[in-house]
Design a protein around this motif. Structure first.
Motif, short mmCIF file in Angstrom:
data_model
loop_
_atom_site.label_atom_id
_atom_site.label_comp_id
_atom_site.label_asym_id
_atom_site.label_seq_id
_atom_site.Cartn_x
_atom_site.Cartn_y
_atom_site.Cartn_z
N VAL A 98 65.23 -6.42 -7.13
CA VAL A 98 65.27 -5.77 -5.81
C VAL A 98 66.71 -5.43 -5.44
O VAL A 98 67.00 -4.34 -4.94
CB VAL A 98 64.58 -6.66 -4.75
N ARG A 99 67.62 -6.37 -5.70
CA ARG A 99 69.05 -6.14 -5.38
C ARG A 99 69.56 -4.90 -6.12
O ARG A 99 70.23 -4.05 -5.56
CB ARG A 99 69.88 -7.35 -5.79
N ARG A 100 69.19 -4.81 -7.40
CA ARG A 100 69.72 -3.71 -8.23
C ARG A 100 68.99 -2.42 -7.93
O ARG A 100 69.56 -1.33 -8.04
CB ARG A 100 69.64 -4.11 -9.71
N LEU A 101 67.72 -2.53 -7.53
CA LEU A 101 66.99 -1.35 -7.07
C LEU A 101 67.70 -0.79 -5.83
O LEU A 101 67.92 0.42 -5.70
CB LEU A 101 65.55 -1.75 -6.71
N ALA A 102 68.10 -1.70 -4.94
CA ALA A 102 68.75 -1.28 -3.70
C ALA A 102 70.11 -0.63 -3.95
O ALA A 102 70.41 0.43 -3.40
CB ALA A 102 68.91 -2.48 -2.77
#
Ligand SMILES: Nc1ncnc2c1ncn2[C@@H]1O[C@H](COP(=O)(O)OP(=O)(O)OP(=O)(O)O)[C@@H](O)[C@H]1O
Ligand SMILES: Cc1ncc(CO)c(N)n1
Length: 550
Positions: A331-335
């Motif tokens: 999720v962090r890297r998607l963001a």
């Protein structure tokens, strides 16, 4: 101060009076929740008198009011003392009620003295209630007198103001001036004589007959008679049966507009309540009946949570899962846009596989829905999941020359098995509960990504996954989620506690599968995204549960 000679026949009360609602006579009006006034004595032990009346009225669907004529000091064994407060104060009570509230029916119980009888008679003439049931209380179940001799005569004069009189065998005998009937035929004859002499319908009660039967009969002034049979219930819990029955009849008459229907319904309730009296532990004499036995058995005694409380509570229970999702490297890297493309495409492929079955589960919710609005909503959501979400996934994947129909991996399979098992079990509430986290967690995440909650990168148009991010922050998706949450909450609030618990579990397990789905090994980032860890390095229990079911 006997005002009784002034009292006239019931016709006096109602002659050609324009009815409150056009063609319907005032006493024929049916009330959904009628206001029933008991004018009676107090029994501090709670089984007879106004205490019984209020319970009976409530159990039979009315709003109970009570003006107290007399105080008794009694228990299940007998009456110790009677105190009749100043009659002027009874009139004060009655006027206070009549000046403010609509009275749909009146039940008269213990009146105590001739003076009280006169005051009640005056009040009835002045206020002309639509329905009056007179229980001519003279003697308690225990055999104690509740009315003095003067009052007995006065009570006879009050009869014409009643629509129904409900004497027991001893009271019937006093009213007709004969010895107590020793069989049912004699009792019926006395009831007929009383109805003919007074023009008032009489409920002849067989509770005090010797033998295995307790018949009652409703005798009209024109001699029409409706009989009600019933085997005697073997019990000593008979304290207050007469009070309870007359209040129940007054209430059911105000609800149904029909005397014999009212008596039938009141008797069915009374018999159920007499039979359950032994569940109560009150006193050592003739115990009370259990006025709420049926109501409690059918409706329970716990207040269910409101839909809004439930929705908030269940959402709150996923707080740990939501913060674990927030912390996932995926999720962090998607963001921030650093998620490798193969990981994103892998995720998208699994999500496409997921959506096809998710749409089947939405369609099943439509099939099971109890009303047309919900049926339409779920069918629309199923179509939307296929026509919008899945189609957009397919476009993204086709653009990247990746398949939109890969084999489901273990995490996807576990989640889908959970959803499809809910469908197989066929409980609408559980299916809806299992469906909801997918709506709610995506909207929540999408909205926070769009609001910059995960950094400014997620808001930039040049973000590599901008179309994906935009689709989950869409106001239309948020609106569907709001509706779906409303359906979940109202369904859960109306469910039995056991079904609600199954729903809660299905909801919670789906939320855990959402976490596992976001945290599953994806493409090149497999090693990083595999297992979410707490701050102290422990493997997240929610993920363990979710993946353990795979
Ligand atoms: N043991 C029983 N089994 C079934 N029904 C009963 C029993 N005892 C009384 N009833 C019913 O209860 C109602 C009241 O009847 P009953 O003749 O006992 O009145 P009552 O003497 O005025 O009551 P109370 O005990 O309040 O003075 C009637 O419908 C009667 O058929
Ligand atoms: C107050 C009161 N009213 C009626 C009865 C008749 O059961 C009773 N025992 N007590």
């Amino acid at each position: 101060m006997s005002a009784l000679p002034r009292l006239e026949r019931p016709g006096y009360l109602r002659v050609d009076e324009p009815a409150a609602t056009g063609s319907v006579a005032a006493d024929r009006i049916r009330r959904r929740i009628p206001n029933i006034l008991s004018i009676a004595g107090s029994d501090p032990s709670g089984g007879a008198g106004i205490q019984a009346d209020l319970k009976s009225i409530a159990a039979n669907g009315g709003y109970g009011m009570a003006a107290i004529t007399a105080l008794t000091a009694q228990n299940t064994r007998g009456v110790r003392a009677v105190h009749v407060p100043p009659v002027a104060f009874l009139t004060e009570q009655l006027d206070a009620i009549a000046d403010d509230a609509r009275v749909d029916a009146v039940k008269l119980g213990m009146l105590g003295s001739a003076e009280v009888v006169a005051a009640v008679g005056d009040w009835l003439v002045g206020t002309r209630p639509a329905v009056v049931v007179l229980d001519p209380v003279m003697i308690a179940t225990s055999g104690d007198r509740l009315l003095d001799a003067d009052a007995e005569r006065a009570l006879r004069d009050l009869l014409p103001l009643a629509d129904l009189v409900t004497p027991n065998l001893a009271e019937l005998a006093v009213l007709v001036g004969e010895p107590v009937a020793d069989d049912w035929a004699a009792a019926l004859a006395q009831g007929r004589a009383l109805a003919a002499a007074t023009g008032v319908r009489v409920l002849v009660k067989g509770g005090h007959l010797a033998g295995p039967e307790t018949p009652d009969a409703l005798v009209e002034a024109d001699d029409t008679t409706v009989g009600f049979d019933g085997a005697r219930i073997a019990t000593t819990n008979t304290h207050g049966t007469g009070c309870s029955l007359s209040s129940a009849i007054a209430t059911r008459r105000a609800v149904t507009g029909d005397w014999s229907v009212a008596v039938g319904e009141a008797r069915a309730w009374l018999r159920e309540s007499i039979a359950a009296g032994s569940e109560l532990e009150v006193g050592g004499g003739n115990g009370p009946i259990h006025h709420f036995a049926g109501v409690w058995a059918r409706g329970g005694t716990t207040t269910p949570p409101t839909p809004a409380d439930l929705a908030a509570e269940w959402w709150e229970e996923t707080a740990g899962i939501r913060s674990a999702i927030d912390d996932l490297p995926f999720v962090r890297r998607l963001a921030d846009g650093s998620l490798p493309r193969d990981a994103f495409l892998d995720y998208l492929g699994q999500d496409a596989v997921y959506l096809r079955d998710y749409a089947r589960v939405l369609a099943a919710a439509s099939r099971l829905a109890p009303d047309a609005d919900a049926q339409r909503f779920w069918a629309g959501s199923a179509a939307g999941a296929l026509a919008e979400e899945l189609a957009s996934h397919e476009r993204l994947l086709a653009g990247a020359a990746a398949t939109a129909h890969p084999e489901p991996d273990a995490t996807t399979t576990a989640y889908l098995d959970h959803l499809l098992a809910a469908v197989a079990r066929g409980e609408y509430g559980v299916v809806v509960a299992a469906l909801l986290p997918c709506f709610q967690l995506y909207v929540d995440l999408g909205m926070r990504l769009a609001a910059g909650g995960f950094g400014a990168a997620a808001r930039r148009p040049e973000h590599p996954y901008a179309p994906w991010l935009a689709s989950y922050a869409d106001p239309g998706f948020a609106e569907s989620t709001r509706i779906a949450t409303g359906i979940l909450a109202t369904t859960a609030a109306a469910a039995t506690p056991a079904l609600r618990e199954r729903m809660r579990r299905a909801y919670r397990v789906s939320a855990e599968h959402e976490l596992a789905f976001f945290g599953a090994p994806r493409g090149g980032s497999a090693a990083e995204a595999a297992a979410p860890h707490d701050a102290d390095g422990a493997r997240n229990p929610a993920t363990v549960v979710a993946t353990a079911t795979a």
